[in-house]
Design a protein around this motif. Structure first.
Motif, short mmCIF file in Angstrom:
data_model
loop_
_atom_site.label_atom_id
_atom_site.label_comp_id
_atom_site.label_asym_id
_atom_site.label_seq_id
_atom_site.Cartn_x
_atom_site.Cartn_y
_atom_site.Cartn_z
N CYS A 85 55.42 39.01 23.82
CA CYS A 85 54.16 39.40 24.39
C CYS A 85 54.09 40.92 24.58
N ASP A 86 53.56 41.41 25.71
CA ASP A 86 53.44 42.85 25.95
C ASP A 86 54.79 43.57 26.01
N ARG B 47 52.24 41.68 33.23
CA ARG B 47 51.49 40.44 33.37
C ARG B 47 51.28 39.81 31.99
N GLN B 48 50.30 38.91 31.86
CA GLN B 48 50.16 38.15 30.62
C GLN B 48 48.70 38.08 30.19
N GLY B 49 48.17 39.22 29.79
CA GLY B 49 46.81 39.26 29.28
C GLY B 49 45.77 39.34 30.37
N THR B 50 44.53 39.03 30.00
CA THR B 50 43.40 39.09 30.92
C THR B 50 43.28 37.77 31.67
N PRO B 51 43.19 37.81 33.01
CA PRO B 51 43.16 36.55 33.78
C PRO B 51 41.80 35.86 33.68
N ALA C 29 55.06 25.82 17.13
CA ALA C 29 56.36 26.46 17.31
C ALA C 29 56.41 27.84 16.69
N HIS C 30 55.30 28.32 16.16
CA HIS C 30 55.30 29.64 15.53
C HIS C 30 55.56 30.71 16.59
N PRO C 31 56.53 31.61 16.37
CA PRO C 31 56.93 32.54 17.44
C PRO C 31 56.00 33.73 17.62
N ASP C 32 55.05 33.94 16.73
CA ASP C 32 54.25 35.16 16.76
C ASP C 32 52.77 34.81 16.81
N LEU C 33 52.22 34.75 18.02
CA LEU C 33 50.82 34.39 18.18
C LEU C 33 49.87 35.45 17.58
N PRO C 34 50.14 36.76 17.70
CA PRO C 34 49.26 37.73 17.04
C PRO C 34 49.15 37.51 15.53
N PRO D 131 49.11 46.14 25.35
CA PRO D 131 49.99 46.53 24.24
C PRO D 131 50.13 45.48 23.16
N ARG D 132 50.10 44.21 23.54
CA ARG D 132 50.31 43.17 22.53
C ARG D 132 49.18 43.11 21.52
N ASN D 133 48.01 43.70 21.85
CA ASN D 133 46.88 43.70 20.93
C ASN D 133 46.92 44.85 19.94
#
Length: 739
Positions: free
Chosen positions: A371-372, A437-441, A583-588, A501-503
């Motif tokens: 993630c970030d 944190r983990q993205g936009t709440p 199970a794909h490790p890379d969501l982006p 950052p993850r985006n």
């Protein structure tokens, strides 16, 4: 004449029988009959069967005059069967979706074999599912059909009747029937496999084998477990009648030894005091059925059973129990001493100087690994190469709970996490903690969960506040996140509203990257890839997706391919435009490879909106989600794209073209302007320049509202292109877009 006859015997399974019958009647392959046999069950099984027979002509009810047992009940169903192929299903088990279609396709491809063997999974009462550990023996590689001589390992797969389909003409010609008593599958399955002139396999879970907490026949302590000897007598009698099958005697002898050893060693089968008699009878059985001169199968359990050494068996069981106890005590002491040593090690390391050129990164475990923090680590390498980084966890990272882990936690100047390093962290003066944190709440979080007990569960709010007091910086992707984080995580930290950052990876990718990602997923050229990502339901123990991915893929048609983030319990039906990417490790990467996002309440919609690609929101249980979790954003009032309450409406949105229509683009632009103002590919760089290099960037310039994103793939060009085959939506929109 139907293609399949599915025979379901029922005895004291009233709590599960309806689910069993529904799993058959809901099959996508319609050419079957369902023969339900009431084995004079004292509960409501008979009434349930009659109810189903009254409302569905495919159901044939058979009632036995007296309780006969599982084997005779199956024989009663067998006598009524008219299908080309026979399938047996116990009344507390279920067929998986599309099983009959998959079985029919495999039978046709393999030339109508006498027997088709398929796979199963055990479903436990606590909700866990475990596939057969010998599934590799059902591989479809190699020639098919074949005889047992070509695949003798099939004799080692669970010997039951319900993991196979049988050609009825073959069963009738050979006169196969089930005997009475326990272990009735044994003298059916072994002779059937040995006699079959053609066999094929299907590498697919077709049956969910229910592991009941109590009530299973084989887990009932009873002298009827001695029936196993009569059943193997029947197996070897079949060999005696057919000399050409004598070659299988050594293998069957080994299988019998294993089976007898299982019955003898399980504590819930033989009555107290009967084990010695069982082993004596086992010894006589082995002497009777062993072929002189053949090798004796090795193994301690096999030897004890073959020789009937019940006293030795008892001594070894006591010794094994003592050994397990000693090991458990030693393990507890070892664990306690190791924990004390690591605490001392961490205390010593905290007294040593900080390493100002070290940074430790970690992320909460989940499908989006890193993630970030992962994006920030890459930015450290690019903008501050003098900082040496380490990752906690993962195959290539520091192993949690080791001395190296605690050393890095004590000596690294920079600590980066999207959750927390745990209660063991003691933050030192000079250390810098960056919380991402983990993205936009979207749903409530932090202190707001105090009013949401179903979502909060066992959250330690005091511990959360102690963690917040260790933060130096908190990252935010937009003004909404900033205002939410600072309220639900009150503390003295500095908020860096620099974007997510993850985006950055989503904004920097080019057309070659997208083409490579689509190829790696096996997406057909020109297909429209729909990424389906359902949200986590706090009120549900098992996370069954609101939409059935396989049914949805079938209804959308051949133009669309569904990438489902909801894991599939079973492989998709042959030809389905469906890819399991749970199970794909890379969501982006999945976001880049797709052309549209279908979700309900997943916060991924905020990241995906920055790509300026269509988003469709399924709102079927919005009221439930809002009541249990609480929400910060009213998706019904300000959605990122078309809304759909039901599966029919979801299909309608895609079929009509509204998913990429003018109103969809307008909704997406407003959503993107609100939640993705800083998605320019440099969010991580701004954080590193501020935190490490001491050059505060301030608020970056927002991405201009409505600014176009580059087209990165042919499929995306199709998404952006004006609709030609489907009229452009105009005037009043359907309820799916107009709410």
């Amino acid at each position: 004449m139907p293609r399949f006859s599915v025979i379901v015997p029922a005895y004291e399974v009233q709590a599960y029988l309806a689910e069993c019958l529904d799993s058959v009647l809901s099959q996508s392959y319609p050419d079957f009959e369902l023969i339900a046999v009431d084995d004079r069950s004292p509960d409501g099984c008979g009434a349930i069967i009659d109810e189903y027979a009254a409302r569905d002509p495919r159901v044939k009810a058979v009632h036995l005059a007296e309780n006969a047992g599982l084997g005779p009940a199956r024989n009663a169903g067998l006598a009524e069967a008219a299908g080309d192929y026979l399938l047996f299903l116990d009344g507390d088990d279920t067929l998986t979706p599309h099983t009959l279609r998959a079985v029919a396709d495999r039978i046709e491809r393999t030339g109508e074999p006498d027997v088709l063997v398929f796979d199963y999974a055990r479903t436990h009462w606590d909700g866990t599912t475990l596939r057969n550990r010998l599934a590799d023996r059902l591989s479809e590689d190699g020639p098919a059909p074949f005889t047992l001589a070509g695949r003798p390992e099939l004799l080692r797969v669970l010997m039951v009747a319900w993991n196979k389909a049988y050609r009825r003409e073959f069963v009738s010609r050979e006169g196969f029937t089930f005997p009475p008593g326990f272990y009735e599958d044994t003298p059916w399955t072994f002779p059937v496999l040995m006699t079959a002139g053609s066999i094929a396999t299907l590498d697919r879970v077709c049956v969910h084998y229910r592991q009941r907490r109590r009530g299973s026949i084989l887990r009932t302590t009873s002298p009827r477990h001695f029936d196993v000897f009569d059943q193997y007598d029947r197996v070897f009698a079949h060999l005696a009648e057919r000399p050409e099958l004598e070659r299988w005697r050594p293998e069957l002898f080994a299988r019998m030894l294993d089976h007898l050893a299982t019955v003898a060693t399980r504590p819930d089968r033989l009555p107290r005091g009967s084990r010695a008699a069982f082993l004596r009878r086992a010894r006589a059985h082995c002497r009777r059925h062993r072929t002189p001169g053949t090798p004796v199968p090795p193994g301690v359990r096999r030897t004890l059973v073959r020789l009937g050494l019940h006293r030795t068996f008892r001594v070894l069981r006591l010794a094994a129990a003592l050994r397990r106890h000693v090991r458990a005590v030693a393990k507890r002491w070892t664990r306690a001493l190791r924990a004390a040593g690591l605490r001392l090690h961490y205390r010593v390391q905290r007294r040593l100087p900080l390493r100002t050129d070290r940074a430790l990164f970690a992320a909460r475990p989940g499908p989006d690994h890193g993630c970030d923090p992962s994006a920030l680590r890459a930015a450290f390498h690019a903008h501050a190469p003098h900082i040496r980084t380490a990752w906690l966890g993962g195959p290539a990272g520091l192993r949690p709970g080791t001395a190296a882990h605690w050393t890095a936690l004590a000596r690294s100047k920079y600590l980066v996490h999207n959750a927390g390093f745990g209660p063991g962290l003691v933050k030192r003066p000079g250390q810098v903690f960056v919380q991402t944190r983990q993205g936009t709440p979207l749903g409530h979080t932090g202190l707001d969960l105090q009013e949401r007990p179903a979502a909060a569960r066992d959250t330690d709010f005091a511990g959360q506040l102690r963690d917040v007091d260790q933060w130096d910086y908190l990252l935010s992707g937009n003004r909404h996140s900033t205002l939410t984080w600072e309220r639900v995580h009150p503390g003295a930290y500095t908020t860096l509203e620099y974007g997510c950052p993850r985006n950055d990876a989503l904004q920097r990718a080019g057309s070659d990257d997208v083409a490579r990602l689509r190829a790696s997923l096996g997406l057909p050229e020109g297909a429209v890839a729909v990424l389906y990502v359902p949200a986590h339901r706090d009120h549900r123990r098992t996370q069954t997706p609101p939409l059935d991915p396989e049914r949805l893929a079938g209804r959308l048609g051949p133009r669309f391919t569904v990438l489902t983030r909801a894991p599939l319990a079973d492989p998709p039906c042959a030809g389905a435009r469906l890819v399991d990417v749970s199970a794909h490790p890379d969501l982006p990467s999945l976001c880049l490879a797709s052309d549209a996002l279908l979700t309900d309440f997943s916060p991924l919609m905020f990241d995906y909106a920055g790509l300026d690609r269509p988003v469709v929101v399924h709102t079927g249980d919005w009221d439930t989600f809002r009541a249990i979790r609480g929400v910060y954003v009213d998706l019904l009032a300000r959605p990122p794209g078309p809304l759909a309450r039901t599966e029919d409406e979801v299909v309608g949105v895609f079929a009509s073209g509204h998913w990429r229509g003018v109103r969809s683009a307008r909704l997406r632009a407003a959503f993107r302007d609100r939640f993705c103002p800083y998605d320019d590919g440099d969010a991580a760089g701004r954080v590193v320049r501020h935190v490490v290099l001491g050059r505060p960037a301030g608020l970056p310039g927002a991405v201009p509202p409505g600014a176009p994103r580059p087209v990165r793939s042919a499929a995306e060009a199709l998404v952006r292109a004006p609709l030609t085959s489907v009229p452009q939506p105009s005037g009043p929109l359907p309820v799916t877009e107009g709410r």
